[in-house]
Motif scaffolding. Structure first.
Motif, PDB file in Angstrom:
ATOM      1  N   ASP A 121     -12.211 -21.989   1.419  1.00  0.00           N
ATOM      2  CA  ASP A 121     -11.675 -20.880   0.847  1.00  0.00           C
ATOM      3  C   ASP A 121     -10.052 -21.087   0.777  1.00  0.00           C
ATOM      4  O   ASP A 121      -9.264 -20.509   0.160  1.00  0.00           O
ATOM      5  CB  ASP A 121     -12.167 -19.516   0.979  1.00  0.00           C
ATOM      6  N   LYS A 151     -16.523 -22.722  -0.502  1.00  0.00           N
ATOM      7  CA  LYS A 151     -16.888 -21.892  -1.688  1.00  0.00           C
ATOM      8  C   LYS A 151     -17.028 -23.247  -2.690  1.00  0.00           C
ATOM      9  O   LYS A 151     -16.474 -24.360  -2.446  1.00  0.00           O
ATOM     10  CB  LYS A 151     -15.534 -21.185  -2.207  1.00  0.00           C
ATOM     11  N   THR A 208     -18.037 -19.529  -6.842  1.00  0.00           N
ATOM     12  CA  THR A 208     -17.125 -18.478  -7.591  1.00  0.00           C
ATOM     13  C   THR A 208     -17.776 -18.154  -8.924  1.00  0.00           C
ATOM     14  O   THR A 208     -18.965 -18.507  -9.271  1.00  0.00           O
ATOM     15  CB  THR A 208     -15.711 -19.175  -8.110  1.00  0.00           C
ATOM     16  N   ASP A 209     -17.044 -16.960  -9.355  1.00  0.00           N
ATOM     17  CA  ASP A 209     -18.097 -16.420 -10.756  1.00  0.00           C
ATOM     18  C   ASP A 209     -18.292 -17.475 -11.818  1.00  0.00           C
ATOM     19  O   ASP A 209     -19.362 -17.445 -12.406  1.00  0.00           O
ATOM     20  CB  ASP A 209     -17.114 -15.465 -11.425  1.00  0.00           C
ATOM     21  N   LYS A 248     -16.198 -24.260  -6.135  1.00  0.00           N
ATOM     22  CA  LYS A 248     -15.375 -23.782  -7.264  1.00  0.00           C
ATOM     23  C   LYS A 248     -14.897 -24.919  -7.937  1.00  0.00           C
ATOM     24  O   LYS A 248     -15.607 -26.262  -7.991  1.00  0.00           O
ATOM     25  CB  LYS A 248     -13.981 -23.393  -6.553  1.00  0.00           C
TER      26      LYS A 248
END
Length: 79
Positions: free
Chosen positions: A25, A4, A67-68, A6
């Protein structure tokens, strides 16, 4: 073991500073990342963002999922 993109938090209390990293993750928020990809400082005016576009594109091509928050930073600052 998915990767990910992040944010990891740095800075002192009430003065956050974030690094954009590639990490598994399973890695904790501030755990050891696979690679540093840039930084994000929300405390400055205007907000300071520096992203390494080549490294981010490389990780996305490898299948890393942002991530968002990181997705929003990429969309806004790598256009």
């Amino acid at each position: 073991m998915a990767v990910k993109l992040k944010l990891t938090r740095l800075g002192s209390k009430k003065h956050p500073f974030y690094r954009v990293v590639a990490a598994t993750d399973e890695t904790r928020r501030d755990g050891r990342p696979l690679e540093f990809l840039g930084y994000y400082n929300p405390m400055t005016d205007p907000v300071e963002v520096k992203l390494d576009a080549d490294k981010i594109k490389e990780w996305l091509a490898r299948g890393a999922e942002p991530t968002d928050t990181v997705r929003a930073l990429i969309k806004k600052h790598m256009a």
